[in-house]
Write a protein that holds these residues in place. Structure first.
Motif, PDB file in Angstrom:
ATOM      1  N   PHE A  26       0.833  -1.195   0.000  1.00  0.00           N
ATOM      2  CA  PHE A  26       0.000   0.000   0.000  1.00  0.00           C
ATOM      3  C   PHE A  26       0.871   1.249   0.000  1.00  0.00           C
ATOM      4  O   PHE A  26       1.912   1.288   0.638  1.00  0.00           O
TER       5      PHE A  26
ATOM      6  N   TYR B 294       0.523   5.359   0.909  1.00  0.00           N
ATOM      7  CA  TYR B 294      -0.272   6.389   1.563  1.00  0.00           C
ATOM      8  C   TYR B 294       0.454   7.721   1.438  1.00  0.00           C
ATOM      9  O   TYR B 294       1.677   7.773   1.371  1.00  0.00           O
TER      10      TYR B 294
ATOM     11  N   LEU C 149       4.168   7.218   2.446  1.00  0.00           N
ATOM     12  CA  LEU C 149       4.393   6.034   3.266  1.00  0.00           C
ATOM     13  C   LEU C 149       4.054   4.775   2.483  1.00  0.00           C
ATOM     14  O   LEU C 149       3.055   4.732   1.761  1.00  0.00           O
TER      15      LEU C 149
ATOM     16  N   PHE D  64      -5.030   7.081   1.986  1.00  0.00           N
ATOM     17  CA  PHE D  64      -4.783   5.956   1.083  1.00  0.00           C
ATOM     18  C   PHE D  64      -4.632   6.417  -0.368  1.00  0.00           C
ATOM     19  O   PHE D  64      -5.405   7.247  -0.858  1.00  0.00           O
TER      20      PHE D  64
ATOM     21  N   GLN E 106       1.028  -5.690   3.873  1.00  0.00           N
ATOM     22  CA  GLN E 106       0.065  -6.475   4.642  1.00  0.00           C
ATOM     23  C   GLN E 106       0.584  -7.897   4.740  1.00  0.00           C
ATOM     24  O   GLN E 106       0.784  -8.578   3.728  1.00  0.00           O
TER      25      GLN E 106
ATOM     26  N   GLY F 155      -1.067 -12.400   8.481  1.00  0.00           N
ATOM     27  CA  GLY F 155      -1.965 -12.252   9.621  1.00  0.00           C
ATOM     28  C   GLY F 155      -2.826 -11.013   9.568  1.00  0.00           C
ATOM     29  O   GLY F 155      -3.515 -10.675  10.526  1.00  0.00           O
ATOM     30  N   ASN F 156      -2.816 -10.321   8.423  1.00  0.00           N
ATOM     31  CA  ASN F 156      -3.597  -9.103   8.195  1.00  0.00           C
ATOM     32  C   ASN F 156      -3.062  -7.856   8.880  1.00  0.00           C
ATOM     33  O   ASN F 156      -3.685  -6.817   8.850  1.00  0.00           O
ATOM     34  N   GLN F 157      -1.900  -7.956   9.523  1.00  0.00           N
ATOM     35  CA  GLN F 157      -1.300  -6.749  10.086  1.00  0.00           C
ATOM     36  C   GLN F 157      -0.693  -5.913   8.956  1.00  0.00           C
ATOM     37  O   GLN F 157      -0.272  -6.434   7.942  1.00  0.00           O
ATOM     38  N   PHE F 158      -0.659  -4.593   9.187  1.00  0.00           N
ATOM     39  CA  PHE F 158      -0.016  -3.679   8.255  1.00  0.00           C
ATOM     40  C   PHE F 158       1.270  -3.181   8.900  1.00  0.00           C
ATOM     41  O   PHE F 158       1.256  -2.706  10.032  1.00  0.00           O
ATOM     42  N   TYR F 159       2.382  -3.258   8.165  1.00  0.00           N
ATOM     43  CA  TYR F 159       3.659  -2.746   8.656  1.00  0.00           C
ATOM     44  C   TYR F 159       4.115  -1.635   7.728  1.00  0.00           C
ATOM     45  O   TYR F 159       4.180  -1.817   6.509  1.00  0.00           O
ATOM     46  N   PHE F 160       4.434  -0.481   8.336  1.00  0.00           N
ATOM     47  CA  PHE F 160       4.781   0.711   7.568  1.00  0.00           C
ATOM     48  C   PHE F 160       6.279   0.962   7.543  1.00  0.00           C
ATOM     49  O   PHE F 160       6.989   0.667   8.511  1.00  0.00           O
TER      50      PHE F 160
ATOM     51  N   THR G 262      -3.245   0.274  -3.771  1.00  0.00           N
ATOM     52  CA  THR G 262      -2.932  -1.070  -3.325  1.00  0.00           C
ATOM     53  C   THR G 262      -2.397  -1.853  -4.517  1.00  0.00           C
ATOM     54  O   THR G 262      -2.969  -1.798  -5.604  1.00  0.00           O
TER      55      THR G 262
END
Lengths: 109, 113
Positions: A34, A36, A87, A46, A91, A94-99, A49
């Protein structure tokens, strides 16, 4: 360990001077990448994607591309209003987002 | 829709005090995320809820931090007791069912003195 690295940290461009921002990642089982935009004092907004290598997305002067290890955000003929922090996030399964820590873009008139 | 709503926008508190940050996700969204943003570390995921259930709280720094989501339209992040190193901007984000992107609130700027 899952990691997202963005470069450069800061970029100054003259109005109309095209360039690219980089986001490299090490995530097993990437579910999505993603982009941003964040303006000072605001939350990230946003943009795009991307799901698979070779995919491209465009919006006005911005184009995002994805390979197996990195993504690029190309800015064509930027204007001062494009100044912001960009940014990148991944994803994980586990569906977490790491930036990443972002690229601060300044476009000078 | 008004988007993700966070309150307060700014909070200044003394070390040792309890702080509660609030978030109202976008109506109909079923995933909610709490992030902390600092200059040094960028955006860090603290905790993630799905259908009001905490799924991953591995990013919560220590026991002083706790988060709850009592219903689909409200979540809190509590810090007790607060410390100066907790000073940061805290963001809440939500995501709809089947969607990929998350939408962020305007953030709460916390200063602990």
């Amino acid at each position: 360990e899952d990691q997202v690295t963005q470069s450069p940290e800061a970029l100054r461009l003259q109005e109309g001077e095209s360039s690219s921002l980089n986001c490299s990642y090490t995530v097993s089982g990437l579910r999505g990448l993603f982009w941003y935009r964040q303006d000072p004092g605001k939350g990230p907004e946003f943009l795009f994607t991307l799901y698979s290598a070779g995919e491209e997305k465009e919006k006005e002067r911005l184009k995002a591309t994805l390979t197996k290890k990195e993504s690029f955000l190309h800015i064509t003929a930027p204007k001062p209003e494009d100044s912001a922090t960009y940014l990148c996030a991944v994803q994980a399964p586990g569906n977490q987002f790491y930036f990443g820590t972002g690229t601060s873009l300044t476009v000078i008139p | 829709d008004a988007g993700v709503i966070q309150s307060p926008r700014h909070e200044v508190t003394e070390m040792g005090q309890e702080v509660t940050l609030r978030c109202k996700p976008i109506s109909g969204h079923n995933s909610l995320f709490w992030y902390r943003q600092t200059m040094m570390r960028g955006l860090e995921l603290l905790i993630y809820f799905n259908n009001n259930v905490p799924i991953d709280d591995s990013g919560m720094p220590e026991d002083r931090f706790s988060a709850k989501m009592p219903n689909a339209s409200f979540s809190t992040l509590k810090i007790q007791p607060s410390e100066p190193r907790d000073s940061a901007v805290y963001f809440c984000a939500s995501r709809g069912w089947g969607a990929s992107e998350a939408f962020f609130g305007q953030g709460t700027r916390l200063t602990v003195v």
